[in-house]
Design an enzyme around this catalytic site. Structure first.
Site, PDB file in Angstrom:
ATOM      1  CG  LEU A 191      -1.996  -1.015   1.374  1.00 52.70           C
ATOM      2  CD1 LEU A 191      -2.707  -0.859   2.723  1.00 52.70           C
ATOM      3  CD2 LEU A 191      -3.003  -0.909   0.242  1.00 52.70           C
ATOM      4  CG  ASP A 192       0.437   4.293  -2.907  1.00 48.32           C
ATOM      5  OD1 ASP A 192       1.252   3.480  -3.362  1.00 48.32           O
ATOM      6  OD2 ASP A 192      -0.452   4.836  -3.583  1.00 48.32           O
ATOM      7  CE  LYS A 193       5.843   8.353   4.971  1.00 54.27           C
ATOM      8  NZ  LYS A 193       7.045   9.222   4.891  1.00 54.27           N
ATOM      9  CB  THR A 195      -2.947   4.182   0.834  1.00 56.87           C
ATOM     10  OG1 THR A 195      -2.908   5.059  -0.291  1.00 56.87           O
ATOM     11  CG2 THR A 195      -4.224   3.352   0.772  1.00 56.87           C
ATOM     12  NE  ARG A 296      -1.725   8.640  -4.808  1.00 55.15           N
ATOM     13  CZ  ARG A 296      -0.462   8.751  -4.427  1.00 55.15           C
ATOM     14  NH1 ARG A 296       0.204   7.691  -3.960  1.00 55.15           N
ATOM     15  NH2 ARG A 296       0.146   9.921  -4.505  1.00 55.15           N
TER      16      ARG A 296
END
Length: 373
Positions: A191-193, A195, A296
Site C-alpha cells: 500500500l502507498d505510504k 494510504t 490515484r
C-alpha cells in the site's frame, strides 16, 4: 558625460521592438524528455549477467553522464550514480566513465553491478500493530497512513530502515516468508505510504507463493474507499487504462504511455456531496490489478483526483475549510479484503473501518452540505 554603455548619438531612439516582433510566438525548442530505462527491458551481457548494456537516447545530448543516468533509471539517485562511476562500474563506449563527461546521444553505456544500493537487512522495532487476522500461515494488518511498507528512500541507511511495517512485523512475528528477500520479509503486496487499510502478510514461503499466484489470477478481492473531488456522473465506471511511469516526473505514474501495464479499476458511487467547500463524490473502488498508484492515477484520468492527493492534481488545502481540519494524507483506505485461505481453503473476509482522521474530515465538509442521489 554619456555612459560608455549608451548608443552613439543619433541612435539612442533605436529599440529592439522590430527584432521582438519578428520573433514573437517563436519559442526556443524545449529539451527532449529523457525516456526511462526499465531494467527488465535492458539487454544483459550473457557472459556476465551483472553487466547491463544499453544505448544512450538522443535526449541525452549535452547532458552530463550522471545527470542522464539519474533521469533515465527510475529510483536511482544522482549520488548513487556518481558512486558507481567513481568505483569504475560505468563505461561509455568501452572506456571508463567520468562523472562530468558530456554525452552526445547514441553512446554504448555499460553498468556493472546493480545501480541500486545493497539491500538493507530489516531490523525488528517495537511498533504497535492493528492485527485483524492471524494464523500460523498468514496475517492481515490494518496499516495506518504515514507508515511505509518497507525500507525506501532516506538520507541515511538508518532513516531508510526505521519505522516501516516490516520493522514492526519482525518484532511481532517469530517467522515471516523469505520470498521477498531480506528487505521485504512477508510482504506479498503493498500500500502507498499515505494510504491506510488492509495488507496481507505471509509467514512462510509456501503461503507467500500461493498468495502471489492468487493475486496474479485475480482471486483476491481488494476494495477501497475514497473521496474524490467533483461529482462523477455515472454511478458505476470502469477505468481500463494501462499504467506506466511518467517520463518527466519519475515519482508519478501515468495512463498516457502506450507501453503501460494493464490496469483495471471499478468505481462505484456511494454518495455525491454538495458542500460549502465544493462538490465531492464518496466512492467504493474495486481493483483487479495492483499497479503502483493505480486508484490515484485512474481517478485523475476521470478528472476527479483523490482528496489530499496533491501528486495527482488535488489542491493542497480545501478552500474555505479551516487549516486544522484539512487532511495531511490521501483520502484513500483499503477497506475490504476477501480470499480463500491458500492452506486451509476456508474463506477469509475482513473489513477495516475508516480511520478517525478520515471520519473527522467527512464530518467537517458535511456541515451544511446536501446529498445528491
Amino acid at each position: 558625460m554619456p555612459s560608455k554603455n549608451m548608443l552613439p548619438k543619433g541612435q539612442r531612439r533605436r529599440t529592439v521592438r522590430p527584432e521582438y516582433v519578428a520573433t514573437r510566438g517563436i519559442e526556443e525548442a524545449a529539451p527532449l524528455p529523457v525516456p526511462v530505462i526499465e531494467f527488465d527491458e535492458v539487454e544483459e551481457d550473457t557472459d556476465a549477467a551483472s553487466i547491463r548494456t544499453f544505448t544512450a537516447d538522443p535526449a541525452a545530448a549535452n547532458l552530463r553522464l550522471d545527470q542522464y543516468l539519474a533521469q533515465a533509471i527510475p529510483d536511482i539517485s544522482r549520488a548513487r550514480v556518481q558512486l558507481l562511476i567513481e568505483a569504475g562500474q560505468v563505461r561509455v563506449d568501452g572506456n571508463p566513465a567520468k562523472t562530468k563527461q558530456k554525452l552526445h546521444g547514441g553512446e554504448s553505456i555499460e553498468i556493472e553491478g546493480s545501480p541500486q544500493p545493497e539491500p538493507l537487512h530489516a531490523i525488528p522495532e517495537d511498533i504497535p500493530l492493528d492485527i485483524l487476522h492471524e494464523d500460523k500461515y498468514l496475517a492481515v494488518i490494518n496499516k495506518p497512513a504515514g507508515m511505509m511498507v518497507h525500507a525506501g528512500a532516506g538520507s541515511t541507511d538508518d532513516v531508510r530502515n526505521r519505522g516501516t511495517l516490516v520493522n514492526a512485523l519482525l518484532f511481532h512475528f517469530a517467522k515471516l516468508s523469505d520470498v521477498g528477500g531480506d528487505l521485504r520479509p512477508g510482504i506479498v503486496h503493498r500500500l502507498d505510504k499515505l494510504t491506510s487499510g488492509l495488507i496481507l502478510v505471509a509467514k512462510d514461503d509456501s503461503t507467500h507463493r500461493k498468495l502471489g499466484e492468487m493475486f496474479s489470477r485475480r482471486q483476491v478481492t481488494k476494495t477501497y474507499i475514497a473521496l474524490l473531488h467533483g461529482h462523477i456522473k455515472k454511478d458505476d465506471t470502469t477505468v481500463n487504462l494501462p499504467i506506466a511511469r511518467d517520463i518527466i516526473r519519475r515519482t508519478r505514474m501515468t495512463t498516457r504511455r502506450a507501453d503501460g501495464r494493464t490496469a483495471v479499476s471499478h468505481f462505484h458511487v456511494l454518495e455525491r456531496l454538495t458542500t460549502p467547500y465544493g462538490p465531492f463524490t464518496f466512492v467504493e473502488v474495486r481493483i483487479e490489478t495492483g499497479r503502483t498508484h493505480q486508484i490515484r492515477v485512474h481517478a485523475q484520468s476521470l478528472g476527479h483526483p483523490v482528496v489530499g492527493d496533491t501528486l495527482y492534481g488535488a489542491p493542497h488545502a480545501i478552500p474555505g475549510l479551516p487549516s486544522e481540519k484539512n487532511l495531511t494524507r490521501n483520502f484513500l483506505h483499503a477497506a475490504h479484503l476477501s480470499f480463500t485461505h491458500p492452506q486451509t481453503n476456508k474463506p477469509v473476509d475482513l473489513d477495516a473501518p475508516l480511520p478517525t482522521e478520515l471520519e473527522t474530515f467527512l464530518q467537517a465538509i458535511r456541515t451544511n452540505s446536501s446529498t445528491i442521489e
